[in-house]
Design an enzyme around this catalytic site. Structure first.
Site: not given
Length: 619
Positions: A346-348
Site C-alpha cells: 500500500y502506497c510507499v
C-alpha cells in the site's frame, strides 16, 4: 463555560422600556469576564508550554516549511506581471465596491434588501463554507463573501499568469496561492463569520471559550484534533481482528490472523502497509476492516506492523525496509511451510514491494511471491501530484532541520498531508473546533489519520531526493539495493494494480505508470474516490464505484476508453473483483488448522502478543 462557572445576566430583564441600564451593565460585566477568562487561559497555556519546553514542535519552522515557496521560488517571477495582476484584482474589487456604494446612496432600503440575484450581487457557486443564511440575506455578509470571491479569483489568476518560472515552480506557486486564499477566507474568522457570531451570542461567549480551550489543547499536543479519540481503543473497536504477533524485529512485527472458515487458500496473503501510517487503516473495526473481510473470504492473512521511528533508527535506509519485506516473506513461508505468498503493498510500501520484486527477480528468488497487489502505489514520480510542491531545495533543507533527532516527527508529515486538502482537513475544523466550540465527533478514519508515526530521517531524505526529485527508480540500474542493481522492467510476477480516481497523493495517472514495467500477467483497476476511501471501501457500504478495462492499453486514457467494453461503471466495492482475481492465481484449498491457526504448528512457541501487537501502540 470552560471552568464550569456560570454568569446569570437575567437581572434587569427588559420590560419594554427604551433603556434597561441594569441589563446593559450585566452584559458588560459578563463579556468583560469572558475576555478576562480567555486571557487567563492563554497565560496558563504559555506557562505550561514554558515548563514543558522539550518535546514541543517548532511550529515557526513548520510554518516556514509550508510557506517557503511563496517567499523563495516565487521570487523569480516577473514583478511587473505580479503588479499588473494585482492592480487588475483591486480594480475589479473597486468596481464592485463602487456599485455597492452607489446603490446605497440611491436607496438605503434597497441595500438592506440586496440578494445574490441582484445586479450588484451576482450568484456565487455553492460553497460549504458559506451555508449560513446570513451570507445570502444580509448585505454586509453578502459584500464580504463577494469581495472574497473576487480576490480569490484574481489571486489564482495571478498565479496562473506569472511568467519567468518553470512548470514545477508554477505548480508550487499555485498550490501555495490556493493555500493562502483558503486561509484568509472570511469564514475562518470570528468577526466575519455570521454562524460563529450567532453561536457566540446564543451561548453568551461559552462557545468561544470552549473553542479557545480546544485550540490551546491542540497547541500543547502539537496537532490539530479532528475527532473524539476517546471513542476508539486499539484491539477493542479498531485494529480488533483476532490474531497473534508471531514474529518481531527492530523494524516490524508480524501479525497472523485467526481463520474464520473451515478451509483457506493454500497460498497465504502478506500485507505491507505504509510505515508513514499505522497499519490499522486496513482494520478499522468489523464493518470496514479489509483484514476481517479477507479472512472471512477464506484467505490466510498476515500483516506487517511497522515500528514508529525513534533515535535508534537514525541510520535506517530504504534497503532495510526491502530486507524487512523479504524477511517477512520468508517468515510466512517458513511458518506455513509453503513455497510462495501473495503480497499487497500500500502506497510507499507498494513502491518498496515493486523494488523487492525486482531484487528477488535479479537474485533468482522471484518464485517466493505468487502475486503482488498494489494499492495506490507509484514507481514513476514524474507526475506524482501536489506532494511535489513540498520538494523544493528550501523544503528539503527545512525537512533536514526538522529531522535532526534522526527521525521526522509524524506530526509534521500529518500537517503536510492535511495541507493538500486544506479546506476539508484544516479550516473546516478550525471553524468547528476553535471558533464554534463544537464537540468532537467520533470518526474512525480521522482518528487513524491523527495517529501519526515518525519516519527515519535518512530513509525520508533519500526517498524524496532519489525517487520524487530524481525519479531514479524507473532508470534501470540507477538504484542499487544490497549490492544488486534494480530493474523494474524484469518483473514477471502476476500483478494487480489499483488506483483511486480522485487520489491527490498518488494520482491515478501516476499509478498507471507502473503498468508498462510489468512483463507478466497484469490487471489494472480504477476505483472511485481517493487515496484512503478508494481503498477502504467494504462491499457492505455500497459506496463509490470501480472500472475495469484493457490492462494492456497504451495509456490510462486508453484504459478508461476501454472500460465501456467491460461493463462501464461498476457500482460498489472492488474488493470482490480482487478476491476473484486472487483465487484465480491458485484455487487450491487446505484445512484451516495446525499452522494456519496462530499459536499452532511452527508458531506454537513464537507467539509474542495478541493482535494488534506492541509496535502499533508506540508513539
Amino acid at each position: 463555560m470552560a471552568d464550569g462557572e456560570t454568569h446569570d445576566t437575567t437581572a434587569g430583564t427588559n420590560d419594554g422600556s427604551a433603556f434597561d441600564a441594569g441589563r446593559l451593565l450585566a452584559d458588560m460585566q459578563h463579556w468583560t469576564w469572558v475576555m478576562g477568562r480567555a486571557q487567563q487561559m492563554v497565560m496558563e497555556h504559555a506557562t505550561r508550554s514554558a515548563l514543558a519546553g522539550k518535546g514541543q514542535l517548532d511550529w515557526s519552522k513548520m510554518l516556514d516549511h509550508m510557506l517557503r515557496p511563496m517567499t523563495s521560488e516565487a521570487g523569480s517571477a516577473d514583478p511587473l506581471a505580479l503588479a499588473d495582476q494585482t492592480a487588475a484584482m483591486w480594480a475589479k474589487g473597486m468596481e464592485f465596491w463602487g456599485a455597492l456604494v452607489q446603490t446605497s446612496l440611491e436607496s438605503l432600503e434597497q441595500i438592506a434588501a440586496l440578494t445574490p440575484n441582484t445586479a450588484v450581487m451576482p450568484p456565487l457557486p455553492k460553497d460549504r463554507r458559506f451555508t449560513h443564511e446570513l451570507w445570502d440575506q444580509h448585505p454586509i455578509y453578502q459584500t464580504i463573501r463577494q469581495s472574497y470571491a473576487i480576490a480569490a479569483e484574481h489571486l489564482m489568476g495571478l498565479a496562473d499568469r506569472v511568467d519567468g518560472i518553470d512548470t514545477e515552480e508554477k505548480e508550487r506557486l499555485r498550490f501555495q496561492m490556493r493555500g493562502m486564499v483558503d486561509a484568509v477566507s472570511p469564514s475562518n474568522f470570528v468577526l466575519t463569520n455570521p454562524a460563529v457570531l450567532q453561536k457566540a451570542l446564543d451561548t453568551r461567549g461559552e462557545s468561544l471559550l470552549k473553542g479557545l480551550e480546544k485550540l490551546l489543547a491542540d497547541l500543547e499536543r502539537g496537532q490539530l484534533t479532528h475527532t473524539d479519540a476517546s471513542a476508539f481503543e486499539l484491539g477493542v473497536n479498531i485494529a480488533n481482528t483476532q490474531g497473534k504477533v508471531v514474529h518481531r524485529t527492530p523494524l516490524y512485527e508480524l501479525i497472523q490472523y485467526t481463520p474464520t472458515t473451515t478451509h483457506v487458500g493454500a497460498v497465504p496473503l502478506l500485507i505491507f502497509p505504509p510505515w508513514i501510517n499505522r497499519f490499522y487503516i486496513l482494520d478499522l473495526g468489523a464493518q470496514k476492516s479489509f483484514v476481517k473481510w479477507a479472512v472471512d473470504q477464506g484467505i490466510s492473512v498476515f500483516m506487517v506492523s511497522w515500528k514508529s521511528a525513534d533515535e535508534s533508527m537514525a541510520d535506517t535506509v530504504w534497503d532495510d525496509y526491502i530486507a524487512a519485506q523479504i524477511d517477512a516473506i520468508d517468515t510466512v513461508r517458513d511458518l506455513l511451510e509453503v513455497d510462495a505468498v501473495h503480497t499487497i503493498g500500500y502506497c510507499v510500501a507498494g513502491t518498496t514491494l515493486a523494488t523487492t520484486l525486482a531484487y528477488l527477480t535479479a537474485t533468482e528468488q522471484a518464485d517466493k511471491v505468487a502475486s503482488a497487489t498494489f494499492f495506490t502505489a507509484q514507481v514513476d514520480f514524474s507526475e506524482s501530484g501536489e506532494l511535489k510542491c513540498f520538494l523544493s531545495d528550501a523544503h528539503m533543507a527545512m525537512i533536514e532541520q526538522l529531522s535532526e533527532p534522526g527521525f521526522l516527527d509524524g506530526r509534521y508529515m500529518a500537517a503536510t498531508f492535511n495541507a493538500l486538502r486544506g479546506n476539508d482537513l484544516i479550516w473546516s475544523y478550525v471553524v468547528n473546533n476553535y471558533l464554534m466550540g463544537e464537540p468532537y465527533r467520533p470518526f474512525d478514519l480521522l482518528h487513524w489519520n491523527g495517529d501519526t508515526t515518525n519516519v527515519p530521517a535518512k530513509w525520508h531524505k533519500d526517498y524524496l531526493e532519489r525517487l520524487y526529485r530524481r525519479n531514479e527508480l524507473v532508470q534501470a540500474g540507477a538504484i542499487v539495493v544490497m549490492g544488486v542493481p534494480i530493474d523494474l522492467g524484469r518483473i514477471t510476477t502476476p500483478c494487480f494494480v489499483q488506483a483511486g480516481k480522485e487520489d491527490h497523493i498518488a494520482p491515478a495517472r501516476s499509478v498507471w505508470k507502473l503498468m508498462p514495467f510489468l512483463k507478466g500477467p497484469k490487471t489494472f483497476l480504477l476505483a472511485g474516490s481517493g487515496h484512503i476511501a478508494g481503498v477502504v471501501n467494504p462491499p457492505s457500504a455500497q459506496k463509490y464505484q470501480h472500472w475495469v478495462g484493457d490492462s494492456n492499453a497504451a495509456s490510462l486514457d486508453d484504459f478508461i476508453a476501454s472500460t465501456a467494453e467491460h461493463g462501464g461503471e461498476h457500482p460498489g466495492s472492488w474488493w470482490p473483483y480482487w478476491a476473484d482475481w486472487l483465487r484465480a492465481q491458485d484455487e487450491t484449498q487446505v484445512p484451516a488448522k495446525k499452522a494456519r491457526i496462530p499459536g499452532k504448528g511452527k508458531s506454537k512457541d513464537r507467539v509474542l502478543a495478541d493482535a494488534p501487537g506492541d509496535y502499533v501502540r508506540m508513539r
